[in-house]
Design a protein around this motif. Structure first.
Motif, PDB file in Angstrom:
ATOM      1  N   GLY A  19      -6.232  23.108  46.700  1.00 41.50           N
ATOM      2  CA  GLY A  19      -7.330  22.475  46.032  1.00 41.50           C
ATOM      3  C   GLY A  19      -8.528  22.100  46.991  1.00 41.50           C
ATOM      4  O   GLY A  19      -8.608  22.076  48.136  1.00 41.50           O
ATOM      5  N   ARG A  20      -9.653  21.925  46.348  1.00 37.47           N
ATOM      6  CA  ARG A  20     -10.837  21.721  47.222  1.00 37.47           C
ATOM      7  C   ARG A  20     -11.514  20.595  46.359  1.00 37.47           C
ATOM      8  O   ARG A  20     -11.539  20.324  45.291  1.00 37.47           O
ATOM      9  N   ASP A  21     -12.602  19.982  47.217  1.00 38.71           N
ATOM     10  CA  ASP A  21     -13.400  18.675  46.325  1.00 38.71           C
ATOM     11  C   ASP A  21     -14.348  19.408  45.394  1.00 38.71           C
ATOM     12  O   ASP A  21     -14.597  18.446  44.519  1.00 38.71           O
ATOM     13  N   THR A  22     -15.007  20.548  45.721  1.00 38.31           N
ATOM     14  CA  THR A  22     -16.092  20.796  44.668  1.00 38.31           C
ATOM     15  C   THR A  22     -15.587  22.336  43.906  1.00 38.31           C
ATOM     16  O   THR A  22     -14.970  23.231  44.723  1.00 38.31           O
ATOM     17  N   PRO A  23     -16.211  22.721  42.854  1.00 36.32           N
ATOM     18  CA  PRO A  23     -15.928  23.930  42.376  1.00 36.32           C
ATOM     19  C   PRO A  23     -16.244  25.131  43.333  1.00 36.32           C
ATOM     20  O   PRO A  23     -15.912  26.140  43.441  1.00 36.32           O
ATOM     21  N   GLU A  24     -17.437  24.785  44.203  1.00 34.75           N
ATOM     22  CA  GLU A  24     -18.082  25.926  44.912  1.00 34.75           C
ATOM     23  C   GLU A  24     -17.467  26.270  46.014  1.00 34.75           C
ATOM     24  O   GLU A  24     -17.463  27.412  46.558  1.00 34.75           O
ATOM     25  N   GLU A  25     -16.418  25.344  46.321  1.00 29.05           N
ATOM     26  CA  GLU A  25     -15.493  25.419  47.460  1.00 29.05           C
ATOM     27  C   GLU A  25     -14.274  26.641  47.219  1.00 29.05           C
ATOM     28  O   GLU A  25     -13.764  26.867  48.054  1.00 29.05           O
ATOM     29  N   VAL A  26     -14.209  26.545  46.098  1.00 29.75           N
ATOM     30  CA  VAL A  26     -12.901  27.521  45.269  1.00 29.75           C
ATOM     31  C   VAL A  26     -13.171  28.946  45.398  1.00 29.75           C
ATOM     32  O   VAL A  26     -14.400  29.480  44.972  1.00 29.75           O
ATOM     33  N   ASN A  27     -12.620  29.689  46.421  1.00 32.78           N
ATOM     34  CA  ASN A  27     -12.543  31.098  46.240  1.00 32.78           C
ATOM     35  C   ASN A  27     -11.220  31.683  46.071  1.00 32.78           C
ATOM     36  O   ASN A  27     -10.079  31.164  46.357  1.00 32.78           O
ATOM     37  N   ALA A  28     -11.122  33.129  46.095  1.00 37.36           N
ATOM     38  CA  ALA A  28     -10.024  33.976  46.112  1.00 37.36           C
ATOM     39  C   ALA A  28      -9.018  33.598  47.486  1.00 37.36           C
ATOM     40  O   ALA A  28      -7.685  33.988  47.231  1.00 37.36           O
ATOM     41  N   GLY A  29      -9.517  33.292  48.498  1.00 36.24           N
ATOM     42  CA  GLY A  29      -8.629  33.308  49.596  1.00 36.24           C
ATOM     43  C   GLY A  29      -7.847  32.015  49.440  1.00 36.24           C
ATOM     44  O   GLY A  29      -6.976  31.738  50.297  1.00 36.24           O
ATOM     45  N   LEU A  30      -8.023  31.058  48.448  1.00 31.21           N
ATOM     46  CA  LEU A  30      -7.329  29.724  48.448  1.00 31.21           C
ATOM     47  C   LEU A  30      -6.058  29.903  47.703  1.00 31.21           C
ATOM     48  O   LEU A  30      -5.259  29.253  47.515  1.00 31.21           O
ATOM     49  N   ILE A  31      -5.987  31.231  46.741  1.00 30.80           N
ATOM     50  CA  ILE A  31      -4.991  31.438  46.012  1.00 30.80           C
ATOM     51  C   ILE A  31      -3.755  31.745  46.851  1.00 30.80           C
ATOM     52  O   ILE A  31      -3.582  32.552  47.611  1.00 30.80           O
ATOM     53  N   THR A  32      -2.797  30.980  46.505  1.00 27.36           N
ATOM     54  CA  THR A  32      -1.419  31.079  47.297  1.00 27.36           C
ATOM     55  C   THR A  32      -0.299  31.696  46.540  1.00 27.36           C
ATOM     56  O   THR A  32       0.606  32.193  47.142  1.00 27.36           O
ATOM     57  N   LYS A  33      -0.247  31.945  45.225  1.00 33.38           N
ATOM     58  CA  LYS A  33       0.779  32.554  44.414  1.00 33.38           C
ATOM     59  C   LYS A  33       0.223  32.991  43.112  1.00 33.38           C
ATOM     60  O   LYS A  33      -0.556  32.295  42.565  1.00 33.38           O
ATOM     61  N   ALA A  34       0.843  34.140  42.628  1.00 32.64           N
ATOM     62  CA  ALA A  34       0.462  34.610  41.402  1.00 32.64           C
ATOM     63  C   ALA A  34       1.882  34.683  40.762  1.00 32.64           C
ATOM     64  O   ALA A  34       2.975  35.263  41.314  1.00 32.64           O
ATOM     65  N   ARG A  35       1.801  34.491  39.442  1.00 30.43           N
ATOM     66  CA  ARG A  35       3.325  34.784  38.811  1.00 30.43           C
ATOM     67  C   ARG A  35       2.753  35.102  37.083  1.00 30.43           C
ATOM     68  O   ARG A  35       1.658  35.111  36.784  1.00 30.43           O
ATOM     69  N   VAL A  36       3.781  35.778  36.611  1.00 32.10           N
ATOM     70  CA  VAL A  36       3.729  36.044  35.100  1.00 32.10           C
ATOM     71  C   VAL A  36       4.289  34.999  34.523  1.00 32.10           C
ATOM     72  O   VAL A  36       5.512  34.981  34.476  1.00 32.10           O
ATOM     73  N   LEU A  37       3.521  34.453  33.376  1.00 34.21           N
ATOM     74  CA  LEU A  37       3.970  33.800  32.481  1.00 34.21           C
ATOM     75  C   LEU A  37       4.305  34.190  31.281  1.00 34.21           C
ATOM     76  O   LEU A  37       3.864  35.297  30.960  1.00 34.21           O
ATOM     77  N   PHE A  38       5.820  33.827  30.699  1.00 34.11           N
ATOM     78  CA  PHE A  38       5.994  34.205  29.341  1.00 34.11           C
ATOM     79  C   PHE A  38       6.099  33.092  28.357  1.00 34.11           C
ATOM     80  O   PHE A  38       6.790  32.174  28.757  1.00 34.11           O
ATOM     81  N   ARG A  39       5.444  33.125  27.320  1.00 33.68           N
ATOM     82  CA  ARG A  39       5.523  32.076  26.302  1.00 33.68           C
ATOM     83  C   ARG A  39       6.246  32.686  25.002  1.00 33.68           C
ATOM     84  O   ARG A  39       5.743  33.676  24.481  1.00 33.68           O
ATOM     85  N   PRO A  40       7.678  32.134  24.988  1.00 37.69           N
ATOM     86  CA  PRO A  40       8.381  32.709  23.827  1.00 37.69           C
ATOM     87  C   PRO A  40       7.739  32.501  22.618  1.00 37.69           C
ATOM     88  O   PRO A  40       7.142  31.508  22.192  1.00 37.69           O
ATOM     89  N   GLY A  41       7.989  33.229  21.636  1.00 31.78           N
ATOM     90  CA  GLY A  41       7.679  33.000  20.248  1.00 31.78           C
ATOM     91  C   GLY A  41       8.507  31.996  19.528  1.00 31.78           C
ATOM     92  O   GLY A  41       9.507  31.565  20.113  1.00 31.78           O
ATOM     93  N   ARG A  42       8.609  31.703  18.367  1.00 36.25           N
ATOM     94  CA  ARG A  42       9.105  30.662  17.600  1.00 36.25           C
ATOM     95  C   ARG A  42      10.577  30.894  17.551  1.00 36.25           C
ATOM     96  O   ARG A  42      11.557  30.129  17.907  1.00 36.25           O
TER      97      ARG A  42
END
Length: 127
Positions: A89-112
């Motif tokens: 996290g950062r205090d302002t939107p301008e401070e957010v950049n790709a270097g701050l990303i710590t993890k990526a994952r694939v989400l699955f949202r099941p159907g009904r």
């Protein structure tokens, strides 16, 4: 059929000095791969097993390609796949950049229908 589970000790991540507590943890009871799925699908319809396998492999490649392009993959009644990221996290939107990303994952949202499976499950403690 019932979902098997076991008791698993876990620490509180907010306070690791607290004693462990035990939680139910699902136990996988085997697995099904593309070969088995292809065989099962071929048995239920007029498509050959090798054709089913080819379609499933193509589906996998196209899901990966679409997720890599930042798209949500909607598989109708089955559900949706989407990439999600976690970052520092950062205090302002301008401070957010790709270097701050710590993890990526694939989400699955099941159907009904898949979601309703979860409400109808029964459970059995593994011995």
């Amino acid at each position: 059929m019932a979902i098997k589970f076991k008791a698993q000790a876990k620490r509180n991540p907010q306070d690791i000095t607290l004693p462990e507590k035990y939680y139910a943890s699902a136990i996988a009871d085997g697995e099904v791969d593309l070969d088995v799925l292809s065989e099962q699908i071929a048995y239920e319809c007029t498509v050959t097993e090798s054709d089913c396998y080819a379609v499933l492999l193509s589906l996998e490649r196209n899901i990966i390609r679409s997720l890599d392009q930042g798209r949500i993959v909607k598989l109708g009644r089955l559900g949706n796949f989407q990439v999600s990221v976690s970052s520092e996290g950062r205090d302002t939107p301008e401070e957010v950049n790709a270097g701050l990303i710590t993890k990526a994952r694939v989400l699955f949202r099941p159907g009904r229908r898949l979601r309703s499976l979860l409400t109808d499950l029964t459970y059995k403690k593994a011995s």
